[in-house]
Design a protein around this motif. Structure first.
Motif, PDB file in Angstrom:
ATOM      1  N   ASN A   6     -34.325 -16.188 -15.801  1.00 56.05           N
ATOM      2  CA  ASN A   6     -35.153 -15.267 -16.306  1.00 56.05           C
ATOM      3  C   ASN A   6     -34.384 -14.338 -17.235  1.00 56.05           C
ATOM      4  O   ASN A   6     -32.997 -13.986 -16.785  1.00 56.05           O
ATOM      5  CB  ASN A   6     -36.080 -14.357 -15.231  1.00 56.05           C
ATOM      6  N   GLN A   7     -35.041 -13.456 -18.106  1.00 51.84           N
ATOM      7  CA  GLN A   7     -34.386 -12.625 -18.866  1.00 51.84           C
ATOM      8  C   GLN A   7     -33.778 -11.269 -17.881  1.00 51.84           C
ATOM      9  O   GLN A   7     -32.789 -10.767 -18.007  1.00 51.84           O
ATOM     10  CB  GLN A   7     -35.138 -12.037 -19.989  1.00 51.84           C
ATOM     11  N   THR A   8     -34.868 -10.960 -17.001  1.00 53.27           N
ATOM     12  CA  THR A   8     -34.405  -9.856 -15.950  1.00 53.27           C
ATOM     13  C   THR A   8     -33.845 -10.701 -14.878  1.00 53.27           C
ATOM     14  O   THR A   8     -34.792 -10.991 -13.992  1.00 53.27           O
ATOM     15  CB  THR A   8     -35.696  -8.979 -15.682  1.00 53.27           C
ATOM     16  N   ALA A   9     -32.495 -10.583 -14.661  1.00 51.29           N
ATOM     17  CA  ALA A   9     -32.215 -11.572 -13.415  1.00 51.29           C
ATOM     18  C   ALA A   9     -32.438 -10.784 -11.887  1.00 51.29           C
ATOM     19  O   ALA A   9     -32.259  -9.288 -11.929  1.00 51.29           O
ATOM     20  CB  ALA A   9     -30.711 -11.550 -13.395  1.00 51.29           C
ATOM     21  N   GLN A  10     -33.066 -11.473 -11.057  1.00 46.99           N
ATOM     22  CA  GLN A  10     -33.267 -10.933  -9.795  1.00 46.99           C
ATOM     23  C   GLN A  10     -32.355 -11.884  -8.740  1.00 46.99           C
ATOM     24  O   GLN A  10     -32.216 -13.059  -9.021  1.00 46.99           O
ATOM     25  CB  GLN A  10     -34.758 -11.374  -9.244  1.00 46.99           C
ATOM     26  N   PRO A  11     -31.770 -11.210  -7.972  1.00 44.36           N
ATOM     27  CA  PRO A  11     -30.772 -11.718  -7.009  1.00 44.36           C
ATOM     28  C   PRO A  11     -31.445 -12.808  -5.961  1.00 44.36           C
ATOM     29  O   PRO A  11     -32.627 -12.614  -5.643  1.00 44.36           O
ATOM     30  CB  PRO A  11     -30.236 -10.600  -6.218  1.00 44.36           C
ATOM     31  N   ASP A  12     -30.839 -13.912  -5.985  1.00 49.90           N
ATOM     32  CA  ASP A  12     -31.408 -15.137  -4.855  1.00 49.90           C
ATOM     33  C   ASP A  12     -30.124 -15.129  -3.767  1.00 49.90           C
ATOM     34  O   ASP A  12     -29.069 -15.039  -4.130  1.00 49.90           O
ATOM     35  CB  ASP A  12     -31.479 -16.379  -5.621  1.00 49.90           C
ATOM     36  N   ILE A  17     -28.708 -21.165   8.522  1.00 47.36           N
ATOM     37  CA  ILE A  17     -28.537 -21.112  10.130  1.00 47.36           C
ATOM     38  C   ILE A  17     -28.830 -22.416  10.852  1.00 47.36           C
ATOM     39  O   ILE A  17     -30.001 -23.003  10.586  1.00 47.36           O
ATOM     40  CB  ILE A  17     -29.764 -19.940  10.471  1.00 47.36           C
ATOM     41  N   GLY A  18     -27.666 -22.864  11.302  1.00 42.83           N
ATOM     42  CA  GLY A  18     -27.944 -24.300  12.022  1.00 42.83           C
ATOM     43  C   GLY A  18     -28.207 -25.223  10.749  1.00 42.83           C
ATOM     44  O   GLY A  18     -27.058 -25.091   9.930  1.00 42.83           O
ATOM     45  N   GLN A  19     -28.897 -25.971  10.837  1.00 42.45           N
ATOM     46  CA  GLN A  19     -29.256 -27.099   9.766  1.00 42.45           C
ATOM     47  C   GLN A  19     -30.169 -26.652   8.722  1.00 42.45           C
ATOM     48  O   GLN A  19     -30.702 -27.297   7.931  1.00 42.45           O
ATOM     49  CB  GLN A  19     -29.524 -28.374  10.666  1.00 42.45           C
ATOM     50  N   THR A  20     -30.826 -25.419   8.887  1.00 41.73           N
ATOM     51  CA  THR A  20     -31.826 -24.985   8.022  1.00 41.73           C
ATOM     52  C   THR A  20     -31.306 -23.805   6.988  1.00 41.73           C
ATOM     53  O   THR A  20     -30.550 -23.097   7.346  1.00 41.73           O
ATOM     54  CB  THR A  20     -32.928 -24.244   8.890  1.00 41.73           C
ATOM     55  N   THR A  21     -31.454 -24.402   5.623  1.00 40.19           N
ATOM     56  CA  THR A  21     -31.110 -23.344   4.668  1.00 40.19           C
ATOM     57  C   THR A  21     -32.256 -22.542   4.115  1.00 40.19           C
ATOM     58  O   THR A  21     -33.167 -23.125   3.689  1.00 40.19           O
ATOM     59  CB  THR A  21     -30.536 -23.971   3.440  1.00 40.19           C
ATOM     60  N   TYR A  22     -31.983 -21.090   4.271  1.00 43.29           N
ATOM     61  CA  TYR A  22     -33.061 -20.275   3.680  1.00 43.29           C
ATOM     62  C   TYR A  22     -32.697 -19.857   2.370  1.00 43.29           C
ATOM     63  O   TYR A  22     -31.597 -19.551   2.037  1.00 43.29           O
ATOM     64  CB  TYR A  22     -33.310 -19.008   4.426  1.00 43.29           C
ATOM     65  N   LEU A  23     -33.577 -19.736   1.527  1.00 42.38           N
ATOM     66  CA  LEU A  23     -33.461 -19.259  -0.038  1.00 42.38           C
ATOM     67  C   LEU A  23     -34.373 -18.016  -0.151  1.00 42.38           C
ATOM     68  O   LEU A  23     -35.554 -18.319  -0.037  1.00 42.38           O
ATOM     69  CB  LEU A  23     -33.868 -20.176  -1.157  1.00 42.38           C
TER      70      LEU A  23
END
Length: 51
Positions: A6-12, A17-23
């Motif tokens: 996006n033009q206005t960048a928002q942080p990701d 944690i363990g075998q699960t990745t959270y975005l």
């Protein structure tokens, strides 16, 4: 880590944690009248009252 195009960048943020990745995508309102400091104070105050 910022993966938005996006033009206005928002942080990701990516957290594994363990075998699960959270975005986590963070969004800040452009029309908000409350500062981040005010928001944190309000949340802490509310948490303290509930305890």
């Amino acid at each position: 880590m910022n993966t938005n195009t996006n033009q206005t960048a928002q942080p990701d943020y990516r957290k594994t944690i363990g075998q699960t990745t959270y975005l986590v995508r963070v969004h800040f309102s452009e029309t908000s009248k409350e500062t981040l400091e005010d928001k944190i104070k309000r949340l802490l105050r509310s948490e303290a009252i509930q305890m």
